[in-house]
Every structure is written in C-alpha cells, then in structure tokens.
Design an enzyme around this catalytic site. Sequence first.
Site, short mmCIF file in Angstrom:
data_model
loop_
_atom_site.label_atom_id
_atom_site.label_comp_id
_atom_site.label_asym_id
_atom_site.label_seq_id
_atom_site.Cartn_x
_atom_site.Cartn_y
_atom_site.Cartn_z
N GLY A 143 0.81 -1.21 0.00
CA GLY A 143 0.00 0.00 0.00
C GLY A 143 0.85 1.26 0.00
O GLY A 143 2.02 1.22 -0.35
N HIS B 227 4.38 1.81 -8.07
CA HIS B 227 3.46 0.67 -8.03
C HIS B 227 2.57 0.62 -9.27
O HIS B 227 2.27 -0.44 -9.80
CB HIS B 227 2.55 0.77 -6.80
CG HIS B 227 3.26 0.70 -5.49
ND1 HIS B 227 3.43 1.78 -4.67
CD2 HIS B 227 3.85 -0.35 -4.86
CE1 HIS B 227 4.08 1.42 -3.58
NE2 HIS B 227 4.35 0.13 -3.67
N GLN C 233 7.86 -9.15 8.05
CA GLN C 233 9.09 -8.63 7.42
C GLN C 233 9.62 -7.39 8.13
O GLN C 233 10.56 -6.77 7.65
CB GLN C 233 8.88 -8.38 5.92
CG GLN C 233 7.94 -7.24 5.56
CD GLN C 233 7.66 -7.21 4.06
OE1 GLN C 233 6.88 -8.01 3.54
NE2 GLN C 233 8.29 -6.30 3.33
N GLY D 234 9.29 -4.50 -8.36
CA GLY D 234 10.12 -3.38 -8.80
C GLY D 234 11.60 -3.64 -8.55
O GLY D 234 11.98 -4.27 -7.56
N GLU D 235 12.42 -3.11 -9.43
CA GLU D 235 13.88 -3.25 -9.27
C GLU D 235 14.43 -2.33 -8.18
O GLU D 235 15.60 -2.41 -7.86
CB GLU D 235 14.59 -2.98 -10.60
CG GLU D 235 14.39 -4.11 -11.59
CD GLU D 235 15.19 -3.93 -12.86
OE1 GLU D 235 15.65 -2.79 -13.13
OE2 GLU D 235 15.33 -4.92 -13.60
N GLN E 202 15.29 -8.01 -3.04
CA GLN E 202 14.01 -8.71 -2.85
C GLN E 202 13.61 -9.45 -4.12
O GLN E 202 13.19 -10.62 -4.08
CB GLN E 202 12.94 -7.67 -2.48
CG GLN E 202 11.52 -8.17 -2.57
CD GLN E 202 10.51 -7.17 -2.04
OE1 GLN E 202 10.36 -7.05 -0.84
NE2 GLN E 202 9.81 -6.46 -2.90
O1 PAF Z 1 7.96 -4.69 -1.78
C1 PAF Z 1 6.98 -4.75 -1.01
O2 PAF Z 1 6.12 -3.87 -0.99
C2 PAF Z 1 6.86 -5.93 -0.06
O3 PAF Z 1 8.09 -6.33 0.40
C3 PAF Z 1 6.07 -7.11 -0.67
C4 PAF Z 1 6.76 -7.70 -1.86
C5 PAF Z 1 4.67 -6.65 -1.06
C6 PAF Z 1 5.93 -8.22 0.39
O4 PAF Z 1 5.28 -7.77 1.53
#
Ligand code: PAF
Length: 285
Positions: A35, A41, A65, A152-153, A158
Amino acid sequence: MGTSMEVIRNRAALTQAIDALKGGKHRIGFVPTMGALHAGHLSLVASAREAADAVVASVFVNPTQFAPGEDFTRYPRDEAADAAMLEKAGADIAWFPSVADIYPEGAAVDIRAPESLAAVLCGAHRPGHFDGVATVVMRLFDCVRPDVAVFGEKDYQQLAIIRAVAAIHHPETTILGAPIIRAPDGLALSSRNAYLAPQERALAPEIHATLHQAAQRIPAEPGTVEHILEEAGKSLENKGFRVDYLELRHAGDLQLCPRWQPGTPARLFAAVWLENTRLIDNVRV
Ligand code: PAF
C-alpha cells in the site's frame, strides 16, 4: 479485462474470483504491495496488464518482514486512496487481506530466503527481513495462483530472492522485474519517502546523483572499485547521510565485485539513513 475493479477483503471471496478467472482461461498478473501506493506501483500494474489478461493487486502490510523497533506501526496506510489508485491504473481486483487470512496459525515465517542472497546488503542490516518477505509472497501466491507476478527493481535484492524462492515453491509463476520509477530530481519513488521532512526530501536526490556518478566512474577507471565507493560514501556522509552500505555486486547472484569486469552485469547498491528514514537505491553499472 476492462470492467470496474472488484475490492475483495476476505479469502473465500478471493478464491472464488480466482477460480472464475482460471475457469475463463484468463492469465492472471499479480502485483503484491504494502500500500501507500505511488507511480512506481502503478507501473507494476501496467507491466502486469501487458503480460496477463487480468490483474490482481494486493495491499498487505506484512508484519513478519518488520523486526521489532522497525516502522511496522507507522508504515503509511490509506486503503481508500490505494483502491482509487489501483482502479485508475486498471487493476481488476484489489485484495486487502487480513493478517488472519495470510497467517491463520499466527504471524510466523516458514520459508527461509536463500542464505547467499539474503545475508548481504539489506539482509545484513535487517536480520529475518527476507524470510518474512519470502514467506508472505509465497502465501500470497498460494491464494492468487498467478501466471505472472511483477516486482520493482528498486527492491532489487528482494526481486532476486523472490525469483529464487518462487522457482522452488511456485515454478508455474513467471517473475518479472520492472525498472525503478524516479521523481524528476532522481529520487527513487518509495512509500517511505513520505517520512521525509522537507529539508530531508530536498537532500534525498543526492543518493541517486552519487550512485549515478560512481557508476559512470567505475567502467572509466579500470581496476579495483574500493576508492570510488569510499569517495562516494564519504560524499554522502558529508552531506548528512548515514551509510549502511554502498557496494558493487553481481546483478545475478549478488556476490561482491571488488573490480568491474566488462561484460559482467553489475549493480551498485546503497542503503542510507536520513535521520530516522532508511532509503535504498541501486543503479546498473
Ligand atoms: O515490496 C513490497 O512492498 C513488499 O516487500 C512485498 C513484496 C509486497 C511483500 O510484503
């Protein structure tokens, strides 16, 4: 798909909607988010639109996380604004799961991010973070069953970890990376930019400017890169940043590159603090 966006809040309704899409042989593109959406996004939604017939976006601030003391409670949340942005971007389903939908037996991780990718860069500063990311993304995939998922890069590490974990747990899902979207002054768009006070926001484009300058020097000055990175780090610290890391790494396996090798894909990664806000960025070298 072109009809108006459906907002789904519970898992049974999501399962029904996904079953209907699968039954209609629609390819599902998925954009998981936490969000506080911005143009970065929306570019992921646009990529998913191109790659699939129907786009599902999730909005879930994932507790596993965030380490204790990190910004889980203050992370920006605005569901109405997020839903409006997703609808405008052309998502077909906006899914706002609850913690119990994702973690019915309590919020805990059960997937470990591969050590070689997760112990470096942000993983070295945020222990357990990528196990939380790997766990939640695989659980979201279990529910959405996507053909394609877009990340996203800006969160390059991640993306590398999700590629590795999805190859084991969801090999049917293609993982796409999407380029970083920047403000006109170069700052990489991030939900955490909202934390910046005006004078911090004015300083923040120095991160990209410094990375960009170092990335130009690296191929132009053959040999080891240590002195270039040291100068770049010092320059950021002199401007008021605290540097967690500034490193040149292989773009595929994220191993350190002590020197630049022509033909070897490398990226320059940085994480820095401006007062209480931690920002990350990376550029291709
Ligand atoms: O990049 C993010 O916003 C988060 O780490 C994700 C991939 C939605 C996982 O919670």
